[in-house]
Design a protein around this motif. Sequence first.
Motif, PDB file in Angstrom:
ATOM      1  N   ILE A 166       0.947  -1.329  -0.005  1.00  0.00           N
ATOM      2  CA  ILE A 166      -0.088   0.134  -0.016  1.00  0.00           C
ATOM      3  C   ILE A 166       1.040   1.120  -0.003  1.00  0.00           C
ATOM      4  O   ILE A 166       0.568   2.173  -0.786  1.00  0.00           O
ATOM      5  N   GLU A 167       1.973   1.001   0.896  1.00  0.00           N
ATOM      6  CA  GLU A 167       2.662   2.535   0.820  1.00  0.00           C
ATOM      7  C   GLU A 167       3.524   2.672  -0.408  1.00  0.00           C
ATOM      8  O   GLU A 167       3.804   3.940  -0.811  1.00  0.00           O
ATOM      9  N   SER A 168       3.750   1.465  -1.230  1.00  0.00           N
ATOM     10  CA  SER A 168       4.610   1.556  -2.258  1.00  0.00           C
ATOM     11  C   SER A 168       3.821   2.303  -3.452  1.00  0.00           C
ATOM     12  O   SER A 168       4.034   3.119  -4.156  1.00  0.00           O
ATOM     13  N   GLU A 169       2.251   2.046  -3.412  1.00  0.00           N
ATOM     14  CA  GLU A 169       1.443   2.186  -4.420  1.00  0.00           C
ATOM     15  C   GLU A 169       1.151   3.924  -4.122  1.00  0.00           C
ATOM     16  O   GLU A 169       0.888   4.674  -4.787  1.00  0.00           O
ATOM     17  N   ILE A 170       1.020   4.162  -2.734  1.00  0.00           N
ATOM     18  CA  ILE A 170       0.818   5.594  -2.281  1.00  0.00           C
ATOM     19  C   ILE A 170       1.912   6.505  -2.925  1.00  0.00           C
ATOM     20  O   ILE A 170       1.781   7.702  -3.452  1.00  0.00           O
ATOM     21  N   ASN A 171       3.207   5.918  -2.911  1.00  0.00           N
ATOM     22  CA  ASN A 171       4.353   6.399  -3.360  1.00  0.00           C
ATOM     23  C   ASN A 171       4.030   6.894  -4.848  1.00  0.00           C
ATOM     24  O   ASN A 171       4.685   7.798  -5.460  1.00  0.00           O
ATOM     25  N   GLN A 172       3.958   5.733  -5.810  1.00  0.00           N
ATOM     26  CA  GLN A 172       3.704   5.827  -7.133  1.00  0.00           C
ATOM     27  C   GLN A 172       2.514   6.931  -7.388  1.00  0.00           C
ATOM     28  O   GLN A 172       2.752   7.905  -8.446  1.00  0.00           O
ATOM     29  N   MET A 173       1.401   7.060  -6.642  1.00  0.00           N
ATOM     30  CA  MET A 173       0.384   8.107  -6.958  1.00  0.00           C
ATOM     31  C   MET A 173       0.962   9.497  -6.707  1.00  0.00           C
ATOM     32  O   MET A 173       0.824  10.389  -7.337  1.00  0.00           O
ATOM     33  N   LYS A 174       1.883   9.605  -5.619  1.00  0.00           N
ATOM     34  CA  LYS A 174       2.467  10.819  -5.364  1.00  0.00           C
ATOM     35  C   LYS A 174       3.521  11.234  -6.300  1.00  0.00           C
ATOM     36  O   LYS A 174       3.485  12.575  -6.586  1.00  0.00           O
ATOM     37  N   ALA A 175       4.175  10.244  -7.215  1.00  0.00           N
ATOM     38  CA  ALA A 175       5.080  10.645  -8.060  1.00  0.00           C
ATOM     39  C   ALA A 175       4.017  11.047  -9.407  1.00  0.00           C
ATOM     40  O   ALA A 175       4.730  12.040 -10.029  1.00  0.00           O
ATOM     41  N   ILE A 176       3.020  10.561  -9.360  1.00  0.00           N
ATOM     42  CA  ILE A 176       2.389  11.343 -10.547  1.00  0.00           C
ATOM     43  C   ILE A 176       1.848  12.907 -10.230  1.00  0.00           C
ATOM     44  O   ILE A 176       2.097  13.463 -11.096  1.00  0.00           O
ATOM     45  N   LEU A 177       1.422  12.774  -9.171  1.00  0.00           N
ATOM     46  CA  LEU A 177       1.242  14.309  -8.522  1.00  0.00           C
ATOM     47  C   LEU A 177       2.290  15.343  -8.774  1.00  0.00           C
ATOM     48  O   LEU A 177       2.282  16.392  -9.377  1.00  0.00           O
ATOM     49  N   TYR A 222      -7.355  14.701 -15.455  1.00  0.00           N
ATOM     50  CA  TYR A 222      -7.958  13.478 -15.399  1.00  0.00           C
ATOM     51  C   TYR A 222      -6.965  12.544 -14.326  1.00  0.00           C
ATOM     52  O   TYR A 222      -7.231  11.815 -13.371  1.00  0.00           O
ATOM     53  N   GLN A 223      -5.706  12.784 -14.785  1.00  0.00           N
ATOM     54  CA  GLN A 223      -4.782  11.738 -14.169  1.00  0.00           C
ATOM     55  C   GLN A 223      -4.588  12.442 -12.594  1.00  0.00           C
ATOM     56  O   GLN A 223      -4.492  11.285 -11.603  1.00  0.00           O
ATOM     57  N   VAL A 224      -4.332  13.671 -12.498  1.00  0.00           N
ATOM     58  CA  VAL A 224      -4.583  14.192 -11.143  1.00  0.00           C
ATOM     59  C   VAL A 224      -5.542  13.731 -10.237  1.00  0.00           C
ATOM     60  O   VAL A 224      -5.337  13.448  -9.098  1.00  0.00           O
ATOM     61  N   ARG A 225      -6.796  13.854 -10.809  1.00  0.00           N
ATOM     62  CA  ARG A 225      -7.914  13.559 -10.011  1.00  0.00           C
ATOM     63  C   ARG A 225      -7.983  12.089  -9.467  1.00  0.00           C
ATOM     64  O   ARG A 225      -8.085  11.657  -8.609  1.00  0.00           O
ATOM     65  N   HIS A 226      -7.495  11.154 -10.510  1.00  0.00           N
ATOM     66  CA  HIS A 226      -7.437   9.609 -10.199  1.00  0.00           C
ATOM     67  C   HIS A 226      -6.311   9.394  -9.139  1.00  0.00           C
ATOM     68  O   HIS A 226      -6.665   8.707  -8.239  1.00  0.00           O
ATOM     69  N   ALA A 227      -5.417  10.110  -9.160  1.00  0.00           N
ATOM     70  CA  ALA A 227      -4.320   9.711  -8.337  1.00  0.00           C
ATOM     71  C   ALA A 227      -4.477  10.548  -7.007  1.00  0.00           C
ATOM     72  O   ALA A 227      -4.449   9.807  -5.978  1.00  0.00           O
ATOM     73  N   ARG A 228      -5.294  11.499  -6.924  1.00  0.00           N
ATOM     74  CA  ARG A 228      -5.701  12.156  -5.742  1.00  0.00           C
ATOM     75  C   ARG A 228      -6.788  11.066  -5.077  1.00  0.00           C
ATOM     76  O   ARG A 228      -6.645  10.783  -3.664  1.00  0.00           O
ATOM     77  N   HIS A 229      -7.398  10.504  -5.585  1.00  0.00           N
ATOM     78  CA  HIS A 229      -8.715   9.593  -5.141  1.00  0.00           C
ATOM     79  C   HIS A 229      -8.042   8.456  -4.561  1.00  0.00           C
ATOM     80  O   HIS A 229      -8.461   7.967  -3.566  1.00  0.00           O
ATOM     81  N   ARG A 230      -7.307   7.966  -5.432  1.00  0.00           N
ATOM     82  CA  ARG A 230      -6.391   6.749  -5.098  1.00  0.00           C
ATOM     83  C   ARG A 230      -5.531   6.805  -3.958  1.00  0.00           C
ATOM     84  O   ARG A 230      -5.581   6.085  -2.977  1.00  0.00           O
ATOM     85  N   VAL A 231      -4.911   8.191  -3.653  1.00  0.00           N
ATOM     86  CA  VAL A 231      -4.141   8.098  -2.562  1.00  0.00           C
ATOM     87  C   VAL A 231      -5.071   8.270  -1.334  1.00  0.00           C
ATOM     88  O   VAL A 231      -4.795   7.650  -0.313  1.00  0.00           O
ATOM     89  N   ILE A 232      -6.399   8.994  -1.312  1.00  0.00           N
ATOM     90  CA  ILE A 232      -7.252   9.036  -0.190  1.00  0.00           C
ATOM     91  C   ILE A 232      -7.589   7.461  -0.024  1.00  0.00           C
ATOM     92  O   ILE A 232      -7.893   7.108   1.160  1.00  0.00           O
TER      93      ILE A 232
END
Length: 201
Positions: free
Chosen positions: A20-31, A56-66
Amino acid sequence: MEIGITRDSVLALIREKEKIESEINQMKAILDSNGVGMTEPLVDSYGYPRQDVDVYQVRHARHRVICLMNDHSSMMTHIEQGLHMLHAQQREGVGLPADPPRTVIRHTEPIARVNFVAQNSPAEEAGICVEDLIVEFGSVHAGNFRSLHDIGAVVQHSQGQQISVCVKRHDELVRLRLVPHIWAGRGLLGCNIIPVEIVER
């Protein structure tokens, strides 16, 4: 006696937490690649979508981080429950050799310091004390911490939900459960946190 949980099952939970932490880092890298965080507006002053970011990409990444932060908080709760059960089994003579807390808390480098805690605040309810050194705040730790905005994002998106916080207090690591919520004072925590650069090592 029937054993309800084993060291291996707790370690499996820890591995899931790390995924989970790894995917959070991936989403934050997109941001990061879009030059935004969790809170910046995605429309310009005229109300149109910004052209300098992939909205679109940012909204998806933010939602995924939450979602992932919520999953991380839930996973930490399960891990802590498993650790308590392991300790109980050891006390009852099951004889498990593990030292789970040392396994779970992998980051010991402080990322910030608490220099004020208000009375009757969510921070005080959680047991946070002045001079506590924050080692982990939800999914934020020395391995991925960039600024206090990271902690602020966790707080903002976890109102009314439990956050696992690890602090170093008198050279001991203490795990706390913090629930950000509206109270009589300002903010959702009722404490002041300063950057790690100000911490006296």
